[in-house]
Design an enzyme around this catalytic site. Structure first.
Site, PDB file in Angstrom:
ATOM      1  N   ASP A  35       3.081   2.238 -10.536  1.00 38.14           N
ATOM      2  CA  ASP A  35       3.192   3.689 -10.329  1.00 38.14           C
ATOM      3  C   ASP A  35       2.335   4.363 -11.255  1.00 38.14           C
ATOM      4  OD1 ASP A  35       4.677   6.013 -10.023  1.00 38.14           O
ATOM      5  OD2 ASP A  35       6.470   5.694 -10.811  1.00 38.14           O
ATOM      6  N   ASP A  36       1.422   5.166 -10.721  1.00 33.53           N
ATOM      7  CA  ASP A  36       0.325   6.062 -11.364  1.00 33.53           C
ATOM      8  C   ASP A  36      -0.553   5.035 -11.983  1.00 33.53           C
ATOM      9  OD1 ASP A  36       2.215   8.170 -10.677  1.00 33.53           O
ATOM     10  OD2 ASP A  36       2.483   8.761 -12.737  1.00 33.53           O
ATOM     11  N   CYS A  75       3.754  11.108  -6.185  1.00 38.41           N
ATOM     12  CA  CYS A  75       4.794   9.927  -5.700  1.00 38.41           C
ATOM     13  C   CYS A  75       5.463   9.959  -4.367  1.00 38.41           C
ATOM     14  CB  CYS A  75       5.855   9.631  -6.955  1.00 38.41           C
ATOM     15  SG  CYS A  75       6.851   8.495  -6.667  1.00 38.41           S
ATOM     16  N   ARG A  79       4.706   7.449  -0.909  1.00 36.73           N
ATOM     17  CA  ARG A  79       5.803   6.305  -0.596  1.00 36.73           C
ATOM     18  C   ARG A  79       6.287   6.402   0.670  1.00 36.73           C
ATOM     19  NH1 ARG A  79       7.806   3.638  -6.006  1.00 36.73           N
ATOM     20  NH2 ARG A  79       5.924   4.556  -7.319  1.00 36.73           N
ATOM     21  N   LYS A 128      11.668   1.181  -7.906  1.00 39.07           N
ATOM     22  CA  LYS A 128      11.739   2.672  -7.805  1.00 39.07           C
ATOM     23  C   LYS A 128      11.698   2.968  -6.493  1.00 39.07           C
ATOM     24  CE  LYS A 128       8.782   6.709  -8.664  1.00 39.07           C
ATOM     25  NZ  LYS A 128       7.809   7.348  -9.455  1.00 39.07           N
ATOM     26  N   HIS A 130      12.602   6.855  -4.906  1.00 43.10           N
ATOM     27  CA  HIS A 130      12.042   8.048  -5.039  1.00 43.10           C
ATOM     28  C   HIS A 130      11.848   8.810  -3.660  1.00 43.10           C
ATOM     29  CE1 HIS A 130      10.123  11.108  -7.711  1.00 43.10           C
ATOM     30  NE2 HIS A 130      11.110  11.369  -7.220  1.00 43.10           N
ATOM     31  N   SER A 154      12.010   8.454 -10.468  1.00 40.42           N
ATOM     32  CA  SER A 154      10.936   7.897 -11.680  1.00 40.42           C
ATOM     33  C   SER A 154      11.725   7.991 -12.953  1.00 40.42           C
ATOM     34  CB  SER A 154      10.105   9.143 -11.839  1.00 40.42           C
ATOM     35  OG  SER A 154       9.531   9.298 -10.718  1.00 40.42           O
ATOM     36  N   HIS A 210       3.816   4.404 -15.217  1.00 40.83           N
ATOM     37  CA  HIS A 210       4.242   5.945 -15.204  1.00 40.83           C
ATOM     38  C   HIS A 210       4.835   6.441 -16.576  1.00 40.83           C
ATOM     39  CE1 HIS A 210       6.738   9.667 -13.982  1.00 40.83           C
ATOM     40  NE2 HIS A 210       6.142   9.295 -12.800  1.00 40.83           N
ATOM     41  N   ASP A 262       0.797   3.868  -6.273  1.00 44.82           N
ATOM     42  CA  ASP A 262       1.111   5.088  -5.274  1.00 44.82           C
ATOM     43  C   ASP A 262       0.210   6.447  -5.305  1.00 44.82           C
ATOM     44  OD1 ASP A 262       1.921   5.803  -7.953  1.00 44.82           O
ATOM     45  OD2 ASP A 262       3.678   6.653  -7.285  1.00 44.82           O
ATOM     46  N   ASN A 263      -0.582   6.547  -6.412  1.00 40.63           N
ATOM     47  CA  ASN A 263      -1.390   7.628  -6.535  1.00 40.63           C
ATOM     48  C   ASN A 263      -2.381   7.401  -7.899  1.00 40.63           C
ATOM     49  OD1 ASN A 263       1.829   8.957  -7.221  1.00 40.63           O
ATOM     50  ND2 ASN A 263       0.213   8.864  -8.909  1.00 40.63           N
ATOM     51  N   LYS A 278      -4.040  12.196 -10.488  1.00 44.50           N
ATOM     52  CA  LYS A 278      -2.621  12.724  -9.856  1.00 44.50           C
ATOM     53  C   LYS A 278      -2.373  14.139  -9.911  1.00 44.50           C
ATOM     54  CE  LYS A 278       2.355  11.950 -10.755  1.00 44.50           C
ATOM     55  NZ  LYS A 278       3.431  11.023 -11.463  1.00 44.50           N
TER      56      LYS A 278
HETATM   57 MG    MG Z   1       3.631   7.684  -8.992  1.00 48.91          MG
END
Ligand code: MG
Length: 436
Positions: A35-36, A75, A79, A128, A130, A154, A210, A262-263, A278
Site C-alpha cells: 500500500d503506497d 487506492c 484496486r 486491506k 477498500h 485503510s 501506508h 497500489d499507487n 500519490k
Molecule cells: Mg494506497
C-alpha cells in the site's frame, strides 16, 4: 525391493520428470499488494536507505518491470482496476477513495480476479479491501473470495477493526497495529498450507507502508529510512518467509508470485526518478509502481522489461496464465504474459490512460507522455484547457521536466486527439461525485 515399492518409485520419478518440465497443475497465484510503496523504495529499483534482500532475490530469479503502472494514483480506484481488468471509471469507483461515511462499493456485477479463478481455485483476501464496507458490497466474500481476513479500508480510517470470515460468520476483533503485517503474512501462509493440494489464489493486500507507520519492535529502528523504511524491511522479510514456505511445500515451480503496489508513495517514500507522488494529477510518480514476478521454470531468471503495462492487465494475463476464460465484459487490460516471460517482448498497449479522479490526466504512447492535469497550491489545474498541455519524452527526460509540445507538433496533435477520444468514451461514465 518388493514390486509395490518399485511401482511407487517409478510413479514418483515420472512425477519429478513432469515437475522438471514445468508446472504440474494450474498454477497458484500469490499477489502481494503493498500500500503506497514507492518505485524507489526497493533495492533493485535503486533504494539505498532501505534493504530489501528478498525482493531483490525475487527479481533476480524472475522478472522485474520498470514501466508498470497502477490504474489510479490513489487506492480505491487502483484496486478496482486491478481486480476487474477495467479502467476504474467503468466500475463507478473512479472518483476519490471510499471514505468512512460512504455506502457505495464495487458493483457485484463486476467480475473480480477471484471470481474468474473460481470454482477451481481456493481464494482468499488477506489484508486491506477498500472496495466497499457497507452491504451489499461487504464483506469481500461477496466478490469471490472464499476467505477474508483483514480491514475494510485503510488503517488510518476510523473506526478500525479486523474481520475474519473463517467459520462462515464475520468475526470482529481489535487491531494491534504494529502486528498487522506479521498477522497478514501468518494468515496468508496458513492459507497456502491448507490449500497446498489444490490451486489457490491468495491476495495479500498489506497495509504497509501506508501511513500510519507502526513497525513492530523487531524492525523498529532497523532501516536508515525511518519508520517507513522499517515497515518496508518488515514487508520484505515477510516476502522471504512466503518464498521459503512455497519452497518447503514443493510449490515453488507451481506458484506465480507477484509483488507490486497500489499507487505511488504518499508523504514518505521515494518515487525514484519519476515526478510527483500519490494523488498527484497525471504525473508518473503517482502511477509508476514496482512490479516483480517469479515462477521458476516459467519465468526466466533476471528478466527486466521496460514495456509499459498497467494493473488492469492482471485479469487477462492471469486468465491466460491459468487457462481460465477472461470475464465476458469490456476489458481495458491486455495479456502481458509475453512481457513477463520473453526478453524484449513488446507492450500490447498502443496507449495507456492515466485518470485523476474521473478525468484523463495523462496518456502514454511509446516513449511519449502527455500531461493534462496537475495541482498548484489549493487546486487542480486543467493545463490543457489553458492550451498548456505538457508533452514529455520519457526516454530522454524521465522526470517530465521539459515540455516538447512546440518542438513536436505532430506528436502533440496525436496526443490531443487520443485524449479527446478517451474523454468522449469515458466522460459519460463519470459520476462526478463519490456516491453513485
Ligand atoms: Mg494506497
Amino acid at each position: 525391493m518388493r514390486r509395490r515399492d518399485l511401482l511407487i518409485g517409478a510413479a514418483a520419478s515420472a512425477l519429478s520428470c513432469r515437475a522438471a518440465a514445468g508446472p504440474r497443475r494450474a498454477p497458484n497465484i500469490v499477489l502481494v499488494l503493498a500500500d503506497d510503496l514507492g518505485w524507489g523504495d526497493v533495492g533493485v529499483y535503486g533504494a539505498s536507505a532501505i534493504r530489501t534482500p528478498h525482493l531483490d532475490r525475487m527479481a533476480r530469479e524472475g522478472v522485474r518491470l520498470t514501466s508498470a503502472y497502477s490504474s489510479a494514483n490513489i487506492c480505491t480506484p487502483s484496486r478496482a482496476g486491478m481486480l476487474t481488468g477495467r479502467y476504474p471509471i467503468r466500475t463507478g469507483l473512479g472518483y476519490d477513495v471510499i471514505r468512512q461515511g460512504d455506502t457505495h462499493g464495487l458493483p457485484l456485477a463486476e467480475v473480480t480476479l477471484a471470481e474468474m479463478l473460481k470454482p477451481d481455485y481456493a481464494t482468499a483476501l488477506v489484508g486491506k479491501w477498500h472496495l466497499g464496507h457497507a452491504a451489499p458490497y461487504w464483506p469481500p466474500t461477496v466478490q469471490g473470495f472464499d476467505q477474508f481476513f483483514g480491514l475494510p479500508y485503510s488503517h488510518d480510517m476510523k473506526p478500525l477493526a479486523l474481520y475474519d470470515s473463517r467459520g462462515g460468520e464475520l468475526v470482529r476483533e481489535d487491531v494491534d497495529s504494529p502486528y498487522l503485517t506479521e498477522r497478514f503474512f501468518a494468515r496468508g501462509l496458513a492459507f497456502i498450507e491448507e490449500n497446498r493440494g489444490r490451486p489457490f489464489f491468495l491476495m495479500l493486500a498489506l497495509t504497509a507502508p501506508h501511513y500510519p507507520l507502526d513497525p513492530p519492535p523487531a524492525f523498529a529502528g532497523r532501516s536508515a529510512a525511518g519508520a517507513y523504511g522499517d515497515v518496508v524491511e518488515e514487508m520484505d522479510a515477510g516476502v522471504g518467509r512466503l518464498l521459503a514456505k512455497l519452497k518447503a511445500l514443493g510449490l515453488d515451480r507451481d506458484t506465480l508470485v507477484i509483488v507490486t503496489s497500489d499507487n505511488g508513495p504518499w508523504f514518505e517514500g521515494s518515487s525514484g526518478p519519476w515526478r510527483d507522488r500519490k494523488g498527484g494529477g497525471g504525473w508518473e510518480g503517482g502511477f509508476r509502481v514496482p512490479f516483480i514476478a517469479r515462477q521458476p521454470g516459467t519465468i526466466p531468471p533476471g528478466l527486466v522489461s521496460d514495456a509499459p503495462s498497467m494493473n488492469i492487465d492482471l485479469t487477462p494475463t492471469l486468465a491466460a496464465w491459468t487457462g481460465r476464460a477472461p470475464p465476458a465484459v469490456q476489458l481495458d487490460g491486455r495479456d502481458v504474459s509475453a512481457v513477463l516471460t520473453r526478453k524484449g517482448a513488446p507492450s500490447p498497449h498502443a496507449e495507456l490512460l492515466f485518470f485523476n479522479n474521473e478525468d484523463v490526466a495523462g496518456i502514454r504512447v511509446g516513449r511519449w507522455k502527455y500531461v493534462t492535469r496537475s495541482y498548484y497550491r489549493d487546486g487542480e489545474l486543467p493545463l490543457d484547457a489553458y492550451d498548456y498541455g505538457l508533452l514529455f519524452d520519457l526516454a530522454a527526460d524521465p522526470g517530465e521536466t521539459y515540455n516538447l509540445a512546440s518542438r513536436r507538433p505532430e506528436v502533440l496533435a496525436d496526443m490531443k486527439a487520443r485524449v479527446a477520444r478517451a474523454r468522449a468514451e469515458f466522460g459519460p461514465l463519470a459520476k462526478g461525485r463519490r456516491k453513485p
